[in-house]
Design a protein around this motif. Structure first.
Motif, PDB file in Angstrom:
ATOM      1  N   ASP A   1       0.716  -1.315   0.114  1.00  0.00           N
ATOM      2  CA  ASP A   1       0.112   0.023  -0.096  1.00  0.00           C
ATOM      3  C   ASP A   1       0.975   1.266   0.128  1.00  0.00           C
ATOM      4  O   ASP A   1       0.531   2.210  -0.534  1.00  0.00           O
TER       5      ASP A   1
ATOM      6  N   GLU B   1       4.381   4.198  -3.998  1.00  0.00           N
ATOM      7  CA  GLU B   1       3.810   5.368  -4.752  1.00  0.00           C
ATOM      8  C   GLU B   1       3.719   5.119  -6.162  1.00  0.00           C
ATOM      9  O   GLU B   1       2.983   5.665  -6.888  1.00  0.00           O
ATOM     10  N   ASP B   2       4.862   4.588  -6.692  1.00  0.00           N
ATOM     11  CA  ASP B   2       5.160   4.502  -8.109  1.00  0.00           C
ATOM     12  C   ASP B   2       3.958   3.470  -8.726  1.00  0.00           C
ATOM     13  O   ASP B   2       3.968   2.201  -8.170  1.00  0.00           O
ATOM     14  N   GLU B   3       3.093   4.104  -9.459  1.00  0.00           N
ATOM     15  CA  GLU B   3       2.130   3.120  -9.955  1.00  0.00           C
ATOM     16  C   GLU B   3       2.733   1.806 -10.891  1.00  0.00           C
ATOM     17  O   GLU B   3       2.012   0.570 -10.541  1.00  0.00           O
ATOM     18  N   SER B   4       3.613   2.049 -11.577  1.00  0.00           N
ATOM     19  CA  SER B   4       4.293   1.063 -12.489  1.00  0.00           C
ATOM     20  C   SER B   4       4.929  -0.088 -11.670  1.00  0.00           C
ATOM     21  O   SER B   4       4.951  -1.134 -12.146  1.00  0.00           O
TER      22      SER B   4
ATOM     23  N   LYS C   1       3.842  -0.788  -8.180  1.00  0.00           N
ATOM     24  CA  LYS C   1       3.017  -1.202  -7.531  1.00  0.00           C
ATOM     25  C   LYS C   1       2.084  -2.298  -8.164  1.00  0.00           C
ATOM     26  O   LYS C   1       1.791  -3.369  -7.593  1.00  0.00           O
ATOM     27  N   TYR C   2       1.878  -1.920  -9.444  1.00  0.00           N
ATOM     28  CA  TYR C   2       1.041  -2.734 -10.450  1.00  0.00           C
ATOM     29  C   TYR C   2       1.704  -3.541 -11.395  1.00  0.00           C
ATOM     30  O   TYR C   2       1.038  -4.351 -11.929  1.00  0.00           O
TER      31      TYR C   2
ATOM     32  N   ARG D   1      -2.869  -7.047  -9.341  1.00  0.00           N
ATOM     33  CA  ARG D   1      -4.327  -6.356  -9.451  1.00  0.00           C
ATOM     34  C   ARG D   1      -4.973  -6.796  -7.930  1.00  0.00           C
ATOM     35  O   ARG D   1      -4.515  -7.787  -7.357  1.00  0.00           O
TER      36      ARG D   1
END
Length: 595
Positions: A540, A543-546, A548-549, A555
């Protein structure tokens, strides 16, 4: 079930079952009624309720002596009956019996549970005849049960968060550190004090002398509480856990113990230890990997095949296994280093320093047949192995396969199901996209077996049944031995192209040239770390979306509670190549006949 077929399915030998049966009778204070402990050939097999194909048996009269297990240690038992001590492990009252089946699995049974089981129940437990969904015995495509993990997992590295690694000398290779050491006696070993460990025959065979002993023998004499048998001492040497320093350790200005690596060798079974006074006396060190971002140096060259990495983090990875490569070599299989297991340390990056419970070498969590290609899940840490194995045990891992079928499979109305119904069964199907799915619910080997499938594409072919090759999508609900291959060949009577075992022979040989056309193309599972309280907090906070996902592979479940991995690959080039080639040949044949 025939003996040969049963041996292939279970890989259980007579010799291993007899050992467990004998121990059971001893634990129940029953004098064994058998005159021999069978050291049988590997062709020997076990059938439910009977034992046959005895060969090369050696008599052990001592088996008639009634023994009380409460006063007999595991090591004493091994010596008394000439049993390899590597079969019995543990300490105190937690000893367990271990043996590796011919298909490579390590099976452990606690001695306390053995003493409460009858011979019949024990036999059923070993051969897995009474497997159930609550206590599943896994088939070839399933995960490794928690009690059958490879023994490398037991030798988990030292947790860097629990020990000050800077205080220990460096070992060999880089990343190992010596946490204990023993000085070889300067005046040599007095062998007469160790007659309980070595008889005269063993002394002669190992060429033991006061000032010249083998490394395993030195370990047995220096640390008898840990290495009570020759097999245990050999095992730690083979696993690279011993560092042998030639001569005394150098003095350090800081007062810390230092191993001069130029004078060190990584101890092996055949190495000799030489006492020699204070000026020249070897030192033996026990070393472990402390963690730090690398795998130990392999003692073999990188296997000459590609193993693409589809997903990877510090806890587990997913690789794309090529067809024709085995996951790991069975004993005597002759595959050498041409295995996925041998290639993993070369293609995966090690966990970052600080990662807990790192496995010394990455381990596969399930298997794919040699001719099958596709996604294979690999654990890097012990918690990840346990978590993922549990997901396989309770059918939480959702798998998708694609295959090219020889002919047009029947799609009866009575076995037709909707996407909604298929999704409700727990397979990976989007209920909002309507397709005509087919259900195969047909037992295999007296176990329930369920496959959901649909036809995707048809290709004309002069070699195939019905002059057609069919690309199908398969969603196995269960994971029985060769389930998809047998369901398509036996239930739908349209085998997978290139399946030498189930295609029935005849004209099907024309489609065998490029191997089996079966690929594990997609897998969905829960992340083994990010769903723990500590891991979820860490995820959680990214912060970096690339990151994180992970490009869409990571997902959240629809309810937002579970972090999932969705991994998929394109089908191998040979699939489209076969379809193009057969389509062109069929069209050319039609054109030539029209003219």
């Amino acid at each position: 079930m025939g003996g040969d077929d049963f041996s292939k399915r279970t890989g259980t030998s007579v010799r291993k079952l007899l050992l467990m049966v004998m121990w059971t009778m001893m634990a129940q204070h029953v004098s064994p009624c058998m005159a021999t402990l069978a050291f049988c050939s590997r062709s020997s097999v076990v059938t439910k309720g009977s034992i046959h194909q005895w060969s090369e048996a050696k008599e052990h009269p001592r088996m008639f002596a009634p023994l009380q297990t409460s006063t007999l240690s595991a090591s004493s038992y091994c010596r008394a009956f000439d049993i390899p001590s590597r079969w019995i492990n543990g300490q105190g009252n937690r000893h367990h019996l271990s043996f590796r089946t011919n298909n490579g699995r390590l099976l452990k049974l606690r001695l306390s549970s053995l003493s409460q089981e009858s011979m019949e129940n024990l036999t059923e437990r070993v051969v897995g005849q009474e497997a159930s969904d609550e206590e599943p015995f896994f088939d070839e495509e399933d995960g490794i049960p928690l009690t059958m993990m490879a023994d490398e997992i037991e030798n988990e590295e030292v947790d860097p968060n629990e020990i000050e690694s800077e205080s220990f000398p460096e070992g060999i290779p880089k990343g190992f550190q010596v946490i204990r050491q023993w000085q070889v006696p300067s005046m040599g070993f007095e062998l007469s004090n160790y007659t309980h460990l070595f008889d005269l025959e063993m002394v002669e065979r190992l060429s033991l002398a006061s000032l010249n002993v083998s490394l395993p023998a030195a370990l047995m004499m220096l640390i008898p509480q840990e290495y009570s048998s020759f097999s245990k001492a050999r095992k730690v040497c083979r696993k690279g856990g011993i560092l042998l320093h030639r001569g005394p350790l150098p003095e350090s200005p800081t007062g810390k113990v230092v191993f001069d690596l130029s004078e060190c060798i990584r101890g092996r079974v055949g190495d000799r230890v030489f006492p020699g006074g204070t000026s020249f006396c070897d030192v033996i060190g026990f070393q472990v990997r402390m963690g730090g971002g690398f795998y130990p140096e392999m003692r073999y060259e990188k296997p000459p095949f590609e193993l693409p990495v589809v997903y990877e983090d510090d806890h587990f990875a997913i690789v794309n296994k090529p067809a024709g490569i085995v996951v790991y070599s069975h004993r005597g299989g002759g595959h050498g280093s041409m295995t996925v297991r041998a290639q993993l340390p070369f293609v995966l990056r090690p966990p970052a320093a600080g990662t807990r419970s790192v496995i010394r070498r990455p381990q596969t969590c399930h298997r794919l047949d040699k001719p099958t290609s596709g996604l294979l899940i690999v654990a890097k840490t012990k918690p990840a192995m346990v978590h993922i194995s549990g997901q396989f045990a309770y059918r939480k891992v959702k798998k998708t396969y694609h295959a090219i079928i020889n002919g047009i499979p029947d799609e009866p109305l009575e076995t037709k199901i909707s996407s909604v119904d298929a999704h409700a069964m727990g397979v990976d199907i989007d209920p909002t996209i309507e397709h005509d799915w087919q259900l195969i619910d047909s037992s295999l080997d007296e176990k329930s077996a369920t496959t959901v499938w649909r036809s995707v594409e048809y290709t004309k072919s002069l070699k195939a049944k019905d002059n057609t090759l069919t690309l199908v999508e398969l969603k196995p609900k269960t994971g029985r031995y060769h389930q998809l291959r047998r369901h398509m060949a036996w239930v739908r009577e349209r085998p997978i192209a290139g399946d030498k075992e189930y295609d029935g022979g005849g004209d099907a040989w024309q489609l065998r040239g490029s191997g089996l056309f079966l690929c594990s193309s997609k897998v969905i599972l829960e992340h083994p770390y990010f769903n723990s309280p500590e891991g979820r907090e860490e995820w959680d906070a990214i912060e970096d979306e690339s990151v994180k996902y992970h490009g869409g592979m990571i997902r959240l479940s629809p309810d937002g509670k579970v972090v999932q991995i969705h991994a998929s690959i394109n089908l191998p080039e040979k699939f489209s190549s076969l379809q193009r080639r057969e389509q062109q040949r069929a069209e050319t044949f039609i054109e030539d006949n029209i003219e």
